[in-house]
Write a protein that holds these residues in place. Sequence first.
Motif, mmCIF file in Angstrom:
data_model
loop_
_atom_site.group_PDB
_atom_site.id
_atom_site.type_symbol
_atom_site.label_atom_id
_atom_site.label_comp_id
_atom_site.label_asym_id
_atom_site.label_seq_id
_atom_site.Cartn_x
_atom_site.Cartn_y
_atom_site.Cartn_z
ATOM 1 N N PRO A 16 0.824 -1.222 0.000
ATOM 2 C CA PRO A 16 0.000 0.000 0.000
ATOM 3 C C PRO A 16 0.848 1.257 0.000
ATOM 4 O O PRO A 16 2.001 1.265 0.429
ATOM 5 C CB PRO A 16 -0.800 -0.136 1.298
ATOM 6 N N GLY A 17 0.222 2.303 -0.492
ATOM 7 C CA GLY A 17 0.919 3.583 -0.549
ATOM 8 C C GLY A 17 0.629 4.287 -1.853
ATOM 9 O O GLY A 17 0.066 3.703 -2.792
ATOM 10 N N GLY A 18 0.994 5.547 -1.925
ATOM 11 C CA GLY A 18 0.812 6.302 -3.157
ATOM 12 C C GLY A 18 -0.633 6.578 -3.496
ATOM 13 O O GLY A 18 -0.948 6.834 -4.661
ATOM 14 N N GLY A 19 -1.501 6.529 -2.505
ATOM 15 C CA GLY A 19 -2.907 6.826 -2.745
ATOM 16 C C GLY A 19 -3.672 5.726 -3.464
ATOM 17 O O GLY A 19 -4.787 5.948 -3.928
ATOM 18 N N ARG A 20 -3.067 4.546 -3.568
ATOM 19 C CA ARG A 20 -3.747 3.447 -4.267
ATOM 20 C C ARG A 20 -4.862 2.893 -3.398
ATOM 21 O O ARG A 20 -4.781 2.900 -2.163
ATOM 22 C CB ARG A 20 -2.757 2.328 -4.592
ATOM 23 N N PRO A 21 -5.937 2.347 -4.025
ATOM 24 C CA PRO A 21 -6.981 1.674 -3.248
ATOM 25 C C PRO A 21 -6.404 0.494 -2.473
ATOM 26 O O PRO A 21 -5.541 -0.226 -2.980
ATOM 27 C CB PRO A 21 -7.971 1.203 -4.316
ATOM 28 N N GLU A 22 -6.876 0.279 -1.258
ATOM 29 C CA GLU A 22 -6.391 -0.849 -0.466
ATOM 30 C C GLU A 22 -6.882 -2.176 -1.026
ATOM 31 O O GLU A 22 -6.194 -3.186 -0.949
ATOM 32 C CB GLU A 22 -6.835 -0.697 0.985
ATOM 33 N N GLN A 23 -8.092 -2.158 -1.564
ATOM 34 C CA GLN A 23 -8.674 -3.365 -2.163
ATOM 35 C C GLN A 23 -9.323 -3.015 -3.489
ATOM 36 O O GLN A 23 -9.828 -1.903 -3.682
ATOM 37 C CB GLN A 23 -9.715 -4.000 -1.240
ATOM 38 N N LEU A 24 -9.306 -3.999 -4.377
ATOM 39 C CA LEU A 24 -9.969 -3.870 -5.668
ATOM 40 C C LEU A 24 -11.021 -4.960 -5.818
ATOM 41 O O LEU A 24 -10.909 -6.035 -5.227
ATOM 42 C CB LEU A 24 -8.961 -4.016 -6.816
ATOM 43 N N GLU A 25 -12.017 -4.666 -6.632
ATOM 44 C CA GLU A 25 -12.931 -5.693 -7.131
ATOM 45 C C GLU A 25 -12.673 -5.833 -8.629
ATOM 46 O O GLU A 25 -12.700 -4.841 -9.363
ATOM 47 C CB GLU A 25 -14.386 -5.310 -6.875
ATOM 48 N N VAL A 26 -12.429 -7.054 -9.057
ATOM 49 C CA VAL A 26 -12.196 -7.343 -10.471
ATOM 50 C C VAL A 26 -13.278 -8.307 -10.949
ATOM 51 O O VAL A 26 -13.515 -9.348 -10.327
ATOM 52 C CB VAL A 26 -10.795 -7.959 -10.693
ATOM 53 N N VAL A 27 -13.929 -7.951 -12.038
ATOM 54 C CA VAL A 27 -15.017 -8.759 -12.592
ATOM 55 C C VAL A 27 -14.689 -9.082 -14.043
ATOM 56 O O VAL A 27 -14.362 -8.186 -14.835
ATOM 57 C CB VAL A 27 -16.367 -8.005 -12.517
ATOM 58 N N PHE A 28 -14.756 -10.362 -14.398
ATOM 59 C CA PHE A 28 -14.562 -10.790 -15.783
ATOM 60 C C PHE A 28 -15.924 -11.098 -16.396
ATOM 61 O O PHE A 28 -16.630 -11.998 -15.924
ATOM 62 C CB PHE A 28 -13.698 -12.054 -15.853
ATOM 63 N N HIS A 29 -16.301 -10.368 -17.440
ATOM 64 C CA HIS A 29 -17.473 -10.767 -18.217
ATOM 65 C C HIS A 29 -16.962 -11.559 -19.412
ATOM 66 O O HIS A 29 -16.502 -11.004 -20.408
ATOM 67 C CB HIS A 29 -18.288 -9.549 -18.671
ATOM 68 N N THR A 30 -17.013 -12.891 -19.286
ATOM 69 C CA THR A 30 -16.315 -13.794 -20.193
ATOM 70 C C THR A 30 -17.251 -14.319 -21.279
ATOM 71 O O THR A 30 -18.428 -14.591 -21.032
ATOM 72 C CB THR A 30 -15.717 -14.971 -19.395
ATOM 73 N N ASN A 31 -16.705 -14.479 -22.483
ATOM 74 C CA ASN A 31 -17.440 -15.047 -23.616
ATOM 75 C C ASN A 31 -16.469 -15.871 -24.451
ATOM 76 O O ASN A 31 -15.298 -16.015 -24.083
ATOM 77 C CB ASN A 31 -18.120 -13.929 -24.422
#
Length: 258
Positions: free
Chosen positions: A187-202
Amino acid sequence: MGFKRLFGIGDPDEAIEVDTQILGPVYPGAELRGEVLLRGGSRDAEVDTVYLRVLAQITRHDDELRDYEIEFCGARPYYFTLRKGEEKRLTFTERLSWETPVSEVGGRAVGVTLWVKTELSLRDGSRSAADNDLLHVSALPLHEAVLDAFAEEGYFCDSAHLVDSYIPETEQHRGFYETFVLTDRAPGGGRPEQLEVVFHTNPVGAMTYVRRAALDERDWADKPPTRCFPAAHHEVGQADWGPRVRKVLEELVLIESL
């Protein structure tokens, strides 16, 4: 998984026993293959159908758990007589949706519960209790490659869960999507502590949506804004995902600063 008795609850000797076995690894968009082994009880039984449901457990907006049916198929052959004490082997094949959620990333469970429910229907109209077997669905090589690129930037996948909602302006065929929760190990540099990643797969690949995590929010519109990038199946092993990942991370930091 071991035989389970499905009929003859009042008299164990009359019970039909079933053992469902999944063959080979399972991936979204690929075939689910397996066998159902039946063992007859103390008398003949006229079997109509042996059918299987692929289910996922989802927490709804009201915090109630819901069993969502992803796929349905029958085991072959249909309509046969299971003789007293006879063992019979049936087969099933069903192509899974590309939107099938995954329960494992890199061979590690991520917290999504999937299972196959096997049920028997007899010709006299009676049905059995269900035999439930956990189903392990592995992330696609595309998913693994993109998540590895996030890991190189310090974001590691901790878990995943299913959200009872829709992704706007997509051809979504299931009433939920899967979100992967990534935590920043540097962590650091103003980055989000957590991310949500979603794959819309085809069949072509996946649109990858990334946002700052807001796990208490369920509706897509109530969550923080997303940034996204496309990823194609044929790019696995050839593309450098780093620039795309760094670009969305920079855009998310910019959003946070506004």
